[in-house]
Each structure stands twice: as C-alpha cells, then as structure tokens.
Design a protein around this motif. Structure first.
Motif, PDB file in Angstrom:
ATOM      1  N   GLN A 165      36.647  30.423  48.104  1.00 39.91           N
ATOM      2  CA  GLN A 165      37.974  30.925  47.759  1.00 39.91           C
ATOM      3  C   GLN A 165      38.899  31.012  48.961  1.00 39.91           C
ATOM      4  N   ASP A 166      38.334  31.009  50.168  1.00 41.76           N
ATOM      5  CA  ASP A 166      39.173  31.106  51.355  1.00 41.76           C
ATOM      6  C   ASP A 166      39.949  29.820  51.604  1.00 41.76           C
ATOM      7  N   THR A 167      39.442  28.695  51.091  1.00 42.79           N
ATOM      8  CA  THR A 167      40.127  27.428  51.328  1.00 42.79           C
ATOM      9  C   THR A 167      40.710  26.819  50.066  1.00 42.79           C
ATOM     10  N   VAL A 168      40.258  27.255  48.899  1.00 41.20           N
ATOM     11  CA  VAL A 168      40.734  26.686  47.643  1.00 41.20           C
ATOM     12  C   VAL A 168      41.862  27.562  47.087  1.00 41.20           C
ATOM     13  N   TYR A 169      43.016  26.944  46.852  1.00 38.74           N
ATOM     14  CA  TYR A 169      44.176  27.669  46.318  1.00 38.74           C
ATOM     15  C   TYR A 169      44.073  27.695  44.794  1.00 38.74           C
ATOM     16  N   GLY A 170      43.152  28.529  44.318  1.00 36.89           N
ATOM     17  CA  GLY A 170      42.915  28.654  42.895  1.00 36.89           C
ATOM     18  C   GLY A 170      42.877  30.114  42.483  1.00 36.89           C
TER      19      GLY A 170
END
Length: 369
Positions: free
Chosen positions: A257-262
């Motif tokens: 979640q730190d790199t995925v803009y979801g």
C-alpha cells in the motif's frame, strides 16, 4: 433531485461485509501542505477554480468515491449520468439516493446520453463483469437493499437541462469521470463559460508516458465521442488529464500500500458517521448481494477485485484522483502530458478522507468572481 432529458483497467471494487470501526484518521496522515513534496510546478499554478462545477459520471464505484468530495469543496450545479459502467437512467436513480441528505440543497441529477451498446458487444470487449457491475451499482453498491427502477425520462433535452442548471454561473469547471458521450453535446452550449475541464486518464496522443493503445475505459467504451472531444472540443479550453502513478505492484497490491495508489479499508473507516460521508461509508462497507461475486481477500486492508469477479483487475484511485485534483490541485504535478499526485499514496488516501468528510455540508452558493 433527478432531472432527465433527451480506465486504464476497469475501475471495480469488491467490498465484503466488514465491521465498521470508528473514524480513525491520524493527523500525521493528512498533509497540511499537499504541494510541499519535491516535484515539478504544482497544478495549483495552472488550475484556478470556477464559480460552479458540473460532474459527468458513469457512476462506477470510484465515481461514487469521487463525487462526495467535490460536493464538499465546490458548488456542484448538476451531475450528468452518461452510459459506461452504468446506464444513465439506472445510475441517476442510485446516485440521487446516495446524495439526498436532509437539510442539504438538492443537486440536480441529469440523465445524459447513451451509446446503446448491446450486451453482446460489452461481453465480447470487456467481459460479463461490466453487466454484473451494473446490477450492483443499481443498489448504489451496498447502500440499498433492492434495485431502484430506472429514473423516469422527461421530454426535455438534457443539453437544455445542463444549460438551465448553470444559468446563474459565470464560470464552470467540468469534471469528466465517465465517457464523453454526453459531453460532446452539452459542452458546446456552455463553452464560453467553461473555465477548466478535468479528465480522468491520459490524452489519446502526445503524452510520452502513455503506452500505445492503452486507453482508459472511458474512451474505449465510446471512442467516437472521445475522439470528438479530444480533437474538436478540448482544444482552446483549459483542460487537465489526471491519472494515478503506476507501480510494479499494481496487479499484486496487498502488502504494498505504500507504493500502490489504491483504496484501502482504513480510508473509508475514517469517514464521519453523519451526512453524506456516512452514507458513502455504508455503501462501501455494506454487504453486496451474490452473483458472480466471490469472497474478498482475507486479512488485507487493500480492496481487490480479481478475487471477486469472473474477470477484472485491481482497482486504483482513478476518479478519486481526478476529483482531488479539482479540489486540491497543489497535491499534484505534471508528468508527461498528464498530472499525478506529488504526495505519497498514504497521504493521498488521507487527503481523500478529509476532503470527503467536508461533504457533511454541501456548498450552497457559487464562488464569488
């Protein structure tokens, strides 16, 4: 009030029934100065908000998450429903129920244009899940226990309805988070007052970061309308394309979640337990009826869909990003021919929660010139 007349990967989510926790957004998660990150010049230097806003939507799940924050940040003169993931009349009925809050002004929901794609074409080009998705969005996802009937059509042309809705607006922003099927007809009628057009996705051509043929669903669903808008109508208008950053983990986001803009469960659990934010939270965290749906990912804060549909992909913050760009352009910077957040994924999710909570009160008057 309904006034009716004449994505890179599909933006779907499967949200299983969950226990609703009290709002829990940490102050450290919310950027007080979104544009403070190192980046190229912020979009705030280019986008100046207009007096009024129109939202053009196909009422997908990310549209549902985008619309309230716009209602809380600008004077929304009307919302137009266009064919895409939902049909205009069906989407209008569910959307009107979602935003109908006691004590708040009624925002006209205008039934826009249809491209009349047959089910067989939709199945062949995108899969059965688009049709299954229409069934769910007819309930405003999980807000309602039964489908609403399609909103009644009126004899008045929707172009006239749009013009009437913005009659008192000296300038207009348009947020396009659906197809261009309606836009190409009503925008010429109000063109002299259009100040900005904010579009989810990338331009059809000319963006060095765009992979050839990788068009958004909103363009692919009605490419003729998309080409008309891009080639004939957007030139000469101030317009902005907005897309979330891409990561090698986009197709396997759980734990990244730190790199995925979801979207995550936490960002929705932070919504206020009252008004429109609360209605949205109920819609997103309620129980969805059976169908082609399967169990959600266990033990993961990240919401995924490929576990829950016969076909599909992971969801990103597509329309949510475009709405946040309109409300908080200083949180974005230019990348190639489009704009992306210049804050972390965690900060963008927290900004979404804060901006959506502002919709507990609707903006009552157009902005002063």
């Amino acid at each position: 009030m309904i006034r009716s007349v004449g994505r890179t990967v599909p933006a779907l989510l499967m949200l299983a029934a969950v226990t609703i926790a009290p709002p829990q957004v940490r102050g450290a998660d919310i950027p007080s100065e979104p544009g403070s990150a190192a980046a190229s010049p912020a979009a705030a230097s280019a986008l100046k908000p207009a007096a009024c806003t129109l939202i053009d939507t196909d009422f997908d799940i990310d549209d549902m998450m985008a619309i309230p924050l716009v209602i809380g940040s600008s004077y929304v003169a009307a919302i137009i429903t266009s064919e895409g993931y939902t049909l205009p009349a069906d989407g209008a009925g569910a959307l009107a129920r979602l935003i109908a809050e006691p004590g708040q002004r009624q925002i006209p929901v205008i039934i826009g244009a249809s491209s009349h794609l047959p089910d067989s074409t939709i199945r062949a080009d995108w899969g059965q899940f688009v049709l299954d998705y229409r069934d769910m969005m007819g309930n405003a996802f999980a807000l309602l226990s039964a489908d609403l009937p399609p909103a009644a059509q009126s004899a008045t042309d929707y172009v006239i309805e749009v013009a009437q809705a913005v009659a008192e607006c000296d300038s207009i922003d348009i947020l396009v988070i659906g197809t261009f099927t309606s836009f190409i007809h009503y925008s010429p009628a109000i063109r002299p007052r259009i100040k900005n057009v904010v579009i989810m996705g990338m331009p059809l051509r000319g963006d060095p970061t765009q992979r050839p043929g990788n068009f958004s669903f909103n363009c692919e669903y009605d490419m003729t309308a998309c080409e008309t808008a891009f080639d004939r109508q957007l030139p000469g208008l101030s317009h902005f394309f907005v897309d979330p950053p891409r990561s090698s983990f986009d197709t396997d986001p759980v734990g990244h979640q730190d790199t995925v803009y979801g979207p995550t469960l936490a960002m929705v659990q932070g919504l206020a337990p009252q008004g429109l934010p609360n209605a949205l939270r109920q819609a997103l965290t309620g129980t969805v009826r059976d169908g082609s749906l399967g169990p959600a990912v266990k033990g993961a804060d990240y919401w995924a869909i490929d576990c829950c549909f016969r076909a599909g992909g992971k969801s990103l913050l597509w329309d949510q990003s475009a709405a946040l760009f309109l409300a908080h352009p200083d949180a974005f910077h230019r990348v190639g021919g489009h704009y992306e957040p210049n804050v972390t994924a965690e900060a963008l999710r927290a900004l979404w929660t804060r901006a959506t909570n502002a919709s507990v009160n609707y903006v009552e008057e157009p902005r002063s010139p």
